[in-house]
Design an enzyme around this catalytic site. Structure first.
Site, PDB file in Angstrom:
ATOM      1  N   LEU A 166       3.808 -27.055  -0.537  1.00  0.00           N
ATOM      2  CA  LEU A 166       2.747 -28.031  -0.287  1.00  0.00           C
ATOM      3  C   LEU A 166       1.364 -27.415  -0.455  1.00  0.00           C
ATOM      4  O   LEU A 166       0.355 -28.099  -0.290  1.00  0.00           O
ATOM      5  CB  LEU A 166       2.886 -28.607   1.128  1.00  0.00           C
ATOM      6  N   GLY A 167       1.314 -26.116  -0.766  1.00  0.00           N
ATOM      7  CA  GLY A 167       0.026 -25.460  -0.954  1.00  0.00           C
ATOM      8  C   GLY A 167      -0.167 -24.321   0.029  1.00  0.00           C
ATOM      9  O   GLY A 167       0.747 -23.922   0.751  1.00  0.00           O
ATOM     10  N   SER A 172      -1.519 -17.722   4.154  1.00  0.00           N
ATOM     11  CA  SER A 172      -0.347 -18.498   4.555  1.00  0.00           C
ATOM     12  C   SER A 172      -0.042 -19.578   3.532  1.00  0.00           C
ATOM     13  O   SER A 172      -0.924 -20.005   2.777  1.00  0.00           O
ATOM     14  CB  SER A 172      -0.579 -19.133   5.934  1.00  0.00           C
ATOM     15  N   LYS A 189       5.177 -23.539   7.869  1.00  0.00           N
ATOM     16  CA  LYS A 189       4.006 -22.721   7.539  1.00  0.00           C
ATOM     17  C   LYS A 189       4.389 -21.255   7.660  1.00  0.00           C
ATOM     18  O   LYS A 189       4.814 -20.792   8.715  1.00  0.00           O
ATOM     19  CB  LYS A 189       2.855 -23.065   8.493  1.00  0.00           C
ATOM     20  N   ASP A 283     -12.730 -27.914  13.031  1.00  0.00           N
ATOM     21  CA  ASP A 283     -12.524 -28.366  11.657  1.00  0.00           C
ATOM     22  C   ASP A 283     -11.966 -29.786  11.640  1.00  0.00           C
ATOM     23  O   ASP A 283     -10.967 -30.085  10.983  1.00  0.00           O
ATOM     24  CB  ASP A 283     -11.590 -27.411  10.912  1.00  0.00           C
ATOM     25  N   PRO A 286     -10.982 -35.625   7.731  1.00  0.00           N
ATOM     26  CA  PRO A 286      -9.871 -36.527   7.371  1.00  0.00           C
ATOM     27  C   PRO A 286      -8.599 -35.806   6.950  1.00  0.00           C
ATOM     28  O   PRO A 286      -7.495 -36.268   7.237  1.00  0.00           O
ATOM     29  CB  PRO A 286     -10.459 -37.350   6.223  1.00  0.00           C
ATOM     30  N   ASP A 301      -3.705 -28.635  12.266  1.00  0.00           N
ATOM     31  CA  ASP A 301      -4.408 -27.447  11.764  1.00  0.00           C
ATOM     32  C   ASP A 301      -5.419 -26.882  12.758  1.00  0.00           C
ATOM     33  O   ASP A 301      -6.622 -27.149  12.684  1.00  0.00           O
ATOM     34  CB  ASP A 301      -5.103 -27.744  10.434  1.00  0.00           C
TER      35      ASP A 301
END
Length: 423
Positions: A166-167, A172, A189, A283, A286, A301
């Site tokens: 997912l990126g 990480s 993660k 942070d 959206p 996050d």
């Protein structure tokens, strides 16, 4: 065979796809008579949407499908599931004989009539299906295949099947996976801890803090942590996955005032809990607000979150962390921040939800930060002017003029909703 899971054997785990809690309870009643330890998990396509396309039910011994479920589209759902390679065996419960025949033709492992149900036949059939399923999973070839599917960037994480990346970044990476233990699609993660690099050690500490904070908070508007572990020199967190995506995706379509206020209230509830234990998120944006299938929103996050006791150290180091478009004036200029900074970011999101554009846009990061500090407060359209006082107080340049706590914001939003019919 008196029972399936005698002493020393694993409990039987069943996924029940139905929109009716009464059906699940009826099935559980029959299972309890011949399986001492059984866990029956309900999934309702109506309230939870359809199962993720990569889901294979690897953590289940079998799957029950109620023919009366999915708004009458149960057979279509069955066709989808049996078409997925290595999906768990499905037992179908039909309303008519013709439907039962169709289910078996499509590939259901077994089928039963909901009208003329034979408990003895049900028990015998299930014993055979579950025993066969467990013998297959215990075979050397399948265990090897399972291990191969559990390698994430060269790291073996047992009990989790890799679906796709997912990126991530240098510190990480996040993967879409299926957890056998949870019987669900999850986000995994993975952090690589290179001890010889000081920067890596700092990032590892942030990673560990994120897990510790999230694991210690149980709130419906904060991402749920399923598992944490270490494999080789990698640490990993297994957390809730949100198939509906984030608030950024949601804002690709118009958002009603009612929805916008509901979203802000829910994130404020999450922040109230976070702030109460002395954590600043830092942070709020959206992309860090996810949607569940039921329409509720969840804060994720906490990778750059900060314990309020560390504020002075962070300021002394001159660190500016966050996303400029959503930073409070004090955060953008590396000044001390507190809970009111997170609320400012929430005000930026409210403006964007209502106007479908950011309040301050510039060609450089520093210009955006400057605009948050010195430009006038953004104005809503004329038809939304009645909400301008809420925006003004959330996005006040001086923290003293903002809401002083998330609880205060929640009360204000609820007051607006109680006296005004919003659309």
């Amino acid at each position: 065979m008196a029972s399936l899971n005698g002493q020393g054997q694993q409990p039987v785990k069943v996924l029940c796809i139905t929109d009716q809690l009464e059906f699940k309870r009826w099935v559980e009643h029959h299972l309890d008579t011949f399986i001492p330890q059984v866990r029956c998990v309900q999934h309702s396509p109506v309230t939870q949407s359809w199962l993720h396309q990569a889901f294979l039910a690897t953590g289940y011994d079998l799957v029950f499908m109620d023919g009366a479920t999915n708004n009458g589209q149960a057979l279509q759902g069955l066709a989808d599931l049996v078409g997925r390679k290595a999906f768990a065996p499905i037992v179908y419960f039909a309303l008519t004989k013709d439907e039962l025949n169709q289910a078996l033709t499509l590939g259901a492992k077994a089928g039963f009539s909901r009208v003329r149900f034979n408990h003895r036949e049900f028990a015998t059939t299930l014993r055979e299906i579950i025993d066969q399923r467990r013998r297959l999973k215990a075979s050397a070839s399948l265990q090897q295949a399972s291990q191969d599917a559990s390698i994430f960037d060269g790291v073996l994480i047992r009990g989790h099947r890799l679906i796709e990346s997912l990126g991530g970044n240098a510190a990480s990476k996040v993967y879409l996976a299926e957890s056998e233990k949870e019987g669900a699609i999850v986000a995994l993660k993975l952090f690589s801890h290179a001890q010889e690099k000081p920067q890596s050690s700092e990032q590892y500490e942030r990673f560990m803090r994120e897990y510790q904070w999230l694991a210690s908070i149980n709130h419906p508007n904060i991402a749920h942590i399923y598992d944490f572990g270490v494999a080789d020199d990698h640490a990993f967190i297994v957390m809730e996955y949100f198939q509906q995506g984030d608030l950024r995706r949601r804002m690709q379509q118009p958002v009603s005032v009612q929805e916008a206020l509901n979203y802000i209230e829910q994130i404020a509830q999450a922040l109230a809990v976070v702030h109460r234990v002395g954590i600043l998120h830092r942070d709020i944006k959206p992309g860090n607000i996810m949607l569940r299938s039921d329409g509720s929103v969840v804060l994720i996050d906490f990778g750059v979150a900060l314990d309020v006791r560390s504020i002075k150290k962070e300021v002394a180091q001159g660190n500016i962390i966050g996303t400029p478009y959503y930073m409070s004036p004090e955060q953008g200029y590396g000044e001390p921040v507190d809970a009111r900074s997170d609320l400012y970011s929430l005000g930026v999101i409210l403006y964007e939800l209502l106007m479908l554009k950011r309040p301050y846009i510039a060609d450089t990061v520093m210009n955006v930060i400057y605009m948050h500090k010195y430009l006038p407060l953004p104005l809503l359209s004329a038809h939304l002017a009645w909400l301008q006082p809420l925006i003004d107080r959330l996005m006040a340049k001086d923290p003293q003029h903002r809401f002083q706590s998330a609880e205060e914001l929640i009360a204000a939003v609820r007051a607006i909703k109680s006296r005004v019919t919003v659309v």
